[in-house]
Design a protein around this motif. Sequence first.
Motif, short mmCIF file in Angstrom:
data_model
loop_
_atom_site.label_atom_id
_atom_site.label_comp_id
_atom_site.label_asym_id
_atom_site.label_seq_id
_atom_site.Cartn_x
_atom_site.Cartn_y
_atom_site.Cartn_z
N TRP A 94 0.84 -1.21 0.00
CA TRP A 94 0.00 0.00 0.00
C TRP A 94 0.87 1.25 0.00
N MET A 95 1.99 1.18 0.71
CA MET A 95 2.92 2.31 0.75
C MET A 95 3.66 2.50 -0.57
N GLY A 96 3.74 1.42 -1.36
CA GLY A 96 4.46 1.50 -2.63
C GLY A 96 5.70 0.64 -2.71
N HIS A 97 5.93 -0.20 -1.69
CA HIS A 97 7.08 -1.11 -1.75
C HIS A 97 6.74 -2.26 -2.70
N PRO A 98 7.49 -2.44 -3.78
CA PRO A 98 7.20 -3.55 -4.71
C PRO A 98 7.55 -4.90 -4.10
N PHE A 99 6.83 -5.92 -4.53
CA PHE A 99 7.01 -7.24 -3.93
C PHE A 99 8.41 -7.81 -4.16
N HIS A 100 9.05 -7.48 -5.27
CA HIS A 100 10.37 -8.06 -5.49
C HIS A 100 11.39 -7.53 -4.48
N ARG A 101 11.20 -6.28 -4.02
CA ARG A 101 12.10 -5.74 -3.00
C ARG A 101 11.76 -6.29 -1.62
N ILE A 102 10.46 -6.44 -1.35
CA ILE A 102 10.06 -7.05 -0.08
C ILE A 102 10.60 -8.48 0.00
N ALA A 103 10.47 -9.21 -1.11
CA ALA A 103 10.94 -10.60 -1.15
C ALA A 103 12.43 -10.69 -0.86
N ASP A 104 13.20 -9.77 -1.42
CA ASP A 104 14.64 -9.77 -1.18
C ASP A 104 14.94 -9.50 0.29
N GLY A 105 14.10 -8.68 0.92
CA GLY A 105 14.33 -8.34 2.32
C GLY A 105 14.03 -9.46 3.29
N ILE A 106 13.18 -10.41 2.89
CA ILE A 106 12.83 -11.51 3.79
C ILE A 106 13.39 -12.85 3.31
N GLY A 107 14.15 -12.83 2.20
CA GLY A 107 14.79 -14.05 1.72
C GLY A 107 13.84 -15.05 1.09
N MET A 108 12.80 -14.55 0.41
CA MET A 108 11.86 -15.42 -0.28
C MET A 108 11.79 -15.03 -1.76
N GLN A 165 11.07 -1.95 10.12
CA GLN A 165 12.12 -1.14 9.52
C GLN A 165 11.56 -0.16 8.48
N LEU A 166 10.52 -0.58 7.74
CA LEU A 166 10.09 0.18 6.57
C LEU A 166 8.80 0.97 6.72
N TRP A 167 7.95 0.62 7.70
CA TRP A 167 6.60 1.19 7.69
C TRP A 167 6.58 2.71 7.81
N SER A 168 7.59 3.30 8.47
CA SER A 168 7.61 4.75 8.67
C SER A 168 8.53 5.47 7.70
N GLN A 169 9.11 4.73 6.73
CA GLN A 169 10.04 5.34 5.79
C GLN A 169 9.33 5.63 4.46
N PRO A 170 9.51 6.82 3.90
CA PRO A 170 8.89 7.14 2.61
C PRO A 170 9.49 6.31 1.48
N VAL A 171 8.68 6.02 0.48
CA VAL A 171 9.12 5.25 -0.67
C VAL A 171 9.38 6.21 -1.83
N PRO A 172 10.55 6.15 -2.47
CA PRO A 172 10.83 7.05 -3.59
C PRO A 172 9.80 6.89 -4.71
N ASP A 173 9.40 8.01 -5.30
CA ASP A 173 8.45 7.97 -6.41
C ASP A 173 9.05 7.24 -7.60
N GLY A 174 8.20 6.58 -8.35
CA GLY A 174 8.67 5.87 -9.53
C GLY A 174 7.63 4.88 -9.99
N PHE A 175 7.92 4.19 -11.10
CA PHE A 175 6.98 3.24 -11.68
C PHE A 175 6.67 2.10 -10.71
N SER A 176 7.71 1.58 -10.05
CA SER A 176 7.51 0.44 -9.15
C SER A 176 6.59 0.80 -7.99
N LYS A 177 6.76 2.01 -7.45
CA LYS A 177 5.91 2.46 -6.35
C LYS A 177 4.46 2.57 -6.81
#
Length: 233
Positions: free
Chosen positions: A140-154, A183-195
Amino acid sequence: MPRRGSSRTYRCPPDHAHGKTTTCYGHGCGCDDCLTTHREKRRKESRDIAYGRKRGLVPAGPTIAKVKALQAAGWTLDQIAEAAGTRASQTKSLIYRPAVKVFPDTEAAYLAIRGVKPEKTGNGQVDATGTRRRLQALAWMGHPFHRIADGIGMTTWNTRCLATTARGCTAATRDAVAALYDQLWSQPVPDGFSKKRAQNAAIANGWVGPLAWDDHTIDNPKARPAIGPRKVA
């Protein structure tokens, strides 16, 4: 980072022995150690078949029929995998990506399942409500799933499934997602296509952001979000 052309990561799940068994390979790890272990296992199986020490592949029909019969009796695929002593991903593949043939020991493991459906799965399975909500909030914040996946090792595919349909997950996965969310919920997500793409998918699914939950409600299956989903413009 994933290998070129592959969704496999270099990272093994934190609760498994890195490169010492084929479990990590089954969870999507593509590091050199896990690939070597997997290939050596396959080579040994091929030699055993060639020298008559092991039967070759057998038709998968009886195995798939057994899994479907257990499903009809109320078993989940995770419960079936646990009873057979196989990976959950292998059991799910029998239904969603059915093979023509399987190994004899695989067939024997499934056909040997007897008894009453277990009340709940083992393997450290826990309720995935909070995990699912955290992943949805990050999208919902704009974090793409491929980056989330990398962060949790899946893998990206497994992470997306975890966010949309999972009812249970391992305690290790729950903790990894919770740590990334903190770690991420309070951090802004850079604007872009992925977001924008991640946000549009979240809106289409009716997901809500971090402010809809607090520490007392996000893991409670009976709790409802304090803020409703965004409306499609």
